[in-house]
Design an enzyme around this catalytic site. Structure first.
Site, PDB file in Angstrom:
ATOM      1  N   GLY A  71       0.812  -1.220   0.000  1.00 55.96           N
ATOM      2  CA  GLY A  71       0.000   0.000   0.000  1.00 55.96           C
ATOM      3  C   GLY A  71       0.841   1.263   0.000  1.00 55.96           C
ATOM      4  O   GLY A  71       0.492   2.245  -0.662  1.00 55.96           O
ATOM      5  N   THR A  72       1.945   1.245   0.714  1.00 56.12           N
ATOM      6  CA  THR A  72       2.786   2.444   0.782  1.00 56.12           C
ATOM      7  C   THR A  72       3.324   2.782  -0.604  1.00 56.12           C
ATOM      8  O   THR A  72       3.204   3.923  -1.070  1.00 56.12           O
ATOM      9  CB  THR A  72       3.947   2.202   1.774  1.00 56.12           C
ATOM     10  OG1 THR A  72       3.383   1.961   3.064  1.00 56.12           O
ATOM     11  CG2 THR A  72       4.882   3.388   1.832  1.00 56.12           C
ATOM     12  N   CYS A 325       2.982   4.170  16.601  1.00 57.91           N
ATOM     13  CA  CYS A 325       4.195   3.863  17.343  1.00 57.91           C
ATOM     14  C   CYS A 325       5.237   3.385  16.356  1.00 57.91           C
ATOM     15  O   CYS A 325       5.094   2.331  15.767  1.00 57.91           O
ATOM     16  CB  CYS A 325       3.927   2.769  18.362  1.00 57.91           C
ATOM     17  SG  CYS A 325       5.390   2.282  19.239  1.00 57.91           S
TER      18      CYS A 325
HETATM   19  N1  PLP Z   1      -2.951   3.000   3.690  1.00 58.51           N
HETATM   20  C1  PLP Z   1      -3.626   2.655   4.789  1.00 58.51           C
HETATM   21  C2  PLP Z   1      -4.965   3.281   5.025  1.00 58.51           C
HETATM   22  C3  PLP Z   1      -3.108   1.737   5.695  1.00 58.51           C
HETATM   23  O1  PLP Z   1      -3.796   1.406   6.797  1.00 58.51           O
HETATM   24  C4  PLP Z   1      -1.834   1.172   5.421  1.00 58.51           C
HETATM   25  C5  PLP Z   1      -1.228   0.201   6.373  1.00 58.51           C
HETATM   26  O2  PLP Z   1      -1.381   0.282   7.558  1.00 58.51           O
HETATM   27  C6  PLP Z   1      -1.171   1.546   4.260  1.00 58.51           C
HETATM   28  C7  PLP Z   1      -1.754   2.456   3.417  1.00 58.51           C
HETATM   29  C8  PLP Z   1       0.180   0.982   3.915  1.00 58.51           C
HETATM   30  O3  PLP Z   1       0.065  -0.303   3.386  1.00 58.51           O
HETATM   31  P1  PLP Z   1       1.333  -1.302   3.415  1.00 58.51           P
HETATM   32  O4  PLP Z   1       1.486  -1.758   4.833  1.00 58.51           O
HETATM   33  O5  PLP Z   1       0.940  -2.407   2.480  1.00 58.51           O
HETATM   34  O6  PLP Z   1       2.510  -0.526   2.921  1.00 58.51           O
END
Ligand code: PLP
Length: 380
Positions: A71-72, A325
């Site tokens: 996601g990042t 955290c």
């Molecule tokens: N966007 C949201 C809303 C999230 O909750 C998260 C993860 O906690 C991410 C993006 C990031 O995803 P990833 O952990 O796959 O990088």
């Protein structure tokens, strides 16, 4: 000894057996998916099957799915200056809601050259549409990023209205659907999103796989790193075949279960919240808003979240604090600050998030632990 109770599904989820099996099969393939020989074609097939599964899950065309490392990366890849909106102009402004994940708040590829404009939220945790309208009015068109559901509060955002405002102002809309996929329906067409981010590990897939899904061909969409021409020149590097395959299998397993899981988890959440409230003096964040069926963020005055998380852990339960955290440092939640929650409650915010393995007995054990902990923590 009683089994552990896992109530931290918004942080990450256990791997689904279907995803594990798909990954095990992928690990046995020798080929590079870009190779044209039999071994390469076998690996390619796994990726294309997963692409189809992810596309179907969000109502998009398979060719518009760009696999990433999660996601990042999906968010940072999506937030690029120069995409062209309905106005025909390259977008040079980035507007994001105040409650976005840090990978969006920090501006993606707009950082550090452009600054990020913040759209405030209401005290119930939804983006303030009037304030967003004024931010967009009379200025050059923007790329706007608003998440579908918040990871801390679970509050579901009014994306179709946001899309109308953004497109009316000639901009494009990115939607971080990382927390929504697998928990509520995600239909890119109905939402009106131009780009959507998703992540495998939030719905029973492996950590380290995700995707940006585009609504169509986006002019000027460029890869983050230059290299090979994988993912139609949109994401260089040999694909994570096993991770992608596990992602596809997780999506395929999660979606048919959604219709039954949503009411089941909503019922569990209602029981959980009624129980918490029955012990008195508890605030549930975004209680009046439409929320994900699996998420409760609550606080009790005088109880610090870090202490409660440790105490729950000792009771055999994994829960999370609403504060971020990282590197051992606890910082107050930017989400709750944006909702103007008073600081004592921000310090005490505890997130309980459930999933398909959560049972009624788990919820009862959690309530029993909380009843006991409130006493131990001086609030009994
Ligand atoms: N966007 C949201 C809303 C999230 O909750 C998260 C993860 O906690 C991410 C993006 C990031 O995803 P990833 O952990 O796959 O990088």
């Amino acid at each position: 000894m009683a089994e552990r109770v896992y109530l931290d599904w918004n942080a990450t989820t256990p791997l689904r057996p279907e995803a594990r099996a798909a990954m095990a099969a992928a690990f046995d393939l020798a080929g590079n998916p870009s190779s044209i020989h039999l071994e390469g074609r076998a690996a390619r097939k796994l990726i294309e099957d997963a692409r189809h599964q992810v596309a179907t899950a969000v109502g998009a065309e398979p060719r518009n799915v760009v696999f990433t490392s999660g996601g990042t990366e999906a968010n940072v890849l999506a937030l690029q200056p120069g995409l062209v909106g309905a106005s025909g102009e390259p977008l040079r402004r980035l507007v994001v809601s105040a409650i976005e994940h840090v990978s969006v708040l920090s501006g993606g590829q707009f950082f550090p050259s452009g600054h990020v404009e913040i759209a405030p939220v209401t005290p119930e945790g939804g983006v303030d549409l009037d304030k967003l309208r004024s931010l967009l009015a009379g200025q050059s068109p923007a790329l706007v990023s608003v998440m579908l559901a918040n990871n801390e509060t679970g509050v579901i955002q009014p994306i179709t209205e946001v899309a109308r405002l953004v497109h009316g102002a000639g901009g494009l809309l990115h939607v971080d659907a990382v927390q929504a996929l697998g928990k509520i329906p995600v239909d890119s067409r109905k939402l009106g999103a131009d780009l959507i981010s998703v992540s495998a590990h939030k719905l029973g897939g492996p950590k380290g796989a995700g995707a940006v899904v585009l609504a169509g061909d986006l002019q000027n969409f460029a890869p983050l790193l230059r290299g090979g021409g994988q993912e139609r020149n949109r994401r260089a590097g040999t694909e994570n075949v096993a991770g992608i395959s596990g992602f596809g299998a997780a999506v395929a397993a999660a979606l048919p279960a959604l219709a039954a899981e949503m009411p089941r988890l909503t019922k569990l959440r209602e029981r959980l919240e009624a129980g918490l409230l029955s012990f008195g003096d508890v605030a549930i964040m975004g209680a009046q808003a439409q929320r994900l069926p699996n998420t409760t963020l609550f606080a009790a005055p005088g109880v610090r979240a870090e202490t409660a998380v440790i105490a729950f852990d000792l009771e055999g339960m994994a829960v999370s604090s609403g504060s971020a955290c990282s590197s051992g440092k606890v910082t107050p939640s930017h989400v709750l600050n944006a909702m103007q929650v008073r600081s004592e409650l921000v310090q005490g915010a505890i997130r309980l998030s459930s999933g398909y393995l959560t049972s009624e007995a788990d919820i009862e054990r959690c309530l029993e632990a909380w009843r006991k902990l409130r006493g131990v923590l001086g609030r009994g």
